[in-house]
Design an enzyme around this catalytic site. Sequence first.
Site: not given
Ligand code: IMP
Length: 422
Positions: A12, A15, A39-40, A223
Amino acid sequence: MVDLLLGLQWGDEGKGKIVDVLTKNYDIIARFQGGPNAGHTLIFDGNKHVLHTIPSGIFHDKAINIVGNGVVIDPVIFKKELEDLKKYTIDFKSKLLISRKAHLILPTHRLLDAASEISKGKAKIGSTLKGIGPTYMDKTGRNGMRVGDLELENWKDKYNALAKKHLKMLTFFDVDIQFNLKELEEEFCKAVDVLKQLTFIDSEEYLFNAMQNNKTILAEGAQGSLLDIDFGTYPFVTSSNTTAAGACTGLGVPPNKIGEVFGIFKAYTTRVGSGPFPTELFDEDGKAMAKIGHEFGATTGRARRCGWLDLVALKYTVQVNGVTQLNMMKGDVLSGFDTLKVCTSYTYKGKEITHLPYNIEPENVSVNYTEFKGWEADLTQMESAIQLPENLITYIEFIEQELQIPIKIVSVGPDRKQTIFR
Ligand code: IMP
């Protein structure tokens, strides 16, 4: 050469906005890992768009957008993303190319993700529940289904075998999950039909040829580095390599072809989901950051945890990624704070340290801050570096000095236009 753009914190960082700003300099934008957990957010011409799987270069006339082999694709979410972009008359067939080697998220992967999280109770990861973990598990377990499989006549057999296995696995978790498989599968099959209308490519070959023809390429990470499966705050991480090396494996780009590495960070820190966060704030300052910065997840809508900038963690991710230039996001959110704090060391087992240790849970580390005077000025209308307040310049120069990397872009608002180049 391929330039890389990565988030240096827990995701977040902004990017999407920077890729969008930089796209005019590139022929190709390529996503290399993650999936619809991302989520970009892009804002321009008064419109706001959130992209999950589609690269952030999609709104530019010329750029080719590639979804690389390291990405995991949920056809259902992908279809929705395409529908949301309908009003832009984008020629997806020629502008959006998908790697045959990218893995597919099945509806049952999402169910497994939910079951796994529920069964963990308080120890849950805080996953976005998009099926990311189970899909990467099938990839490394050599059971996965890939985009290229959809070109086979018998892809449904492969699908059925994998879904059947997942249903058995679901019974292992002692949790009650309600679902209508028939509905989920119908939705999946419809979405696969839409996906199949796009162009599938051998993306490593495509990029190799592009490099031979001197095309400019930007690899877009999702991420952040502290969510990297190897180098992040394990187990509270995502299931892919979000760091620079992930671009090599997620696109098939050789390490010696990597050029600039743009490291994106927020002027403070946020985290969504569970896991340690040494500079987290539970006071009015944290609440103010969340409110002014609109810190709610672009994918899940969850409130993000907020805290001061952590230079110990940032130094670590700068090192792991080989960052060559920094972009500081959301500087405008810090206007109005009397005092700003930056974490410059941890106290770990009674000793002051400046590297990220194995354990950063509160019982293991406490943080030491350097304080800075804040500024009052509203930055959101500023257009050039000479307009920035002196106290902000002091803050920026301190970070540059500590990290030994220049901050070339300061973002002062979500819009494409609110970007100051230094
Ligand atoms: P998962 O990748 O959905 O399994 O989530 C694993 C961890 O990464 C969790 O803490 C999510 O909140 C975090 N996470 C996954 N994708 C994002 C992102 O795009 N932005 C921020 N945190 C993320």
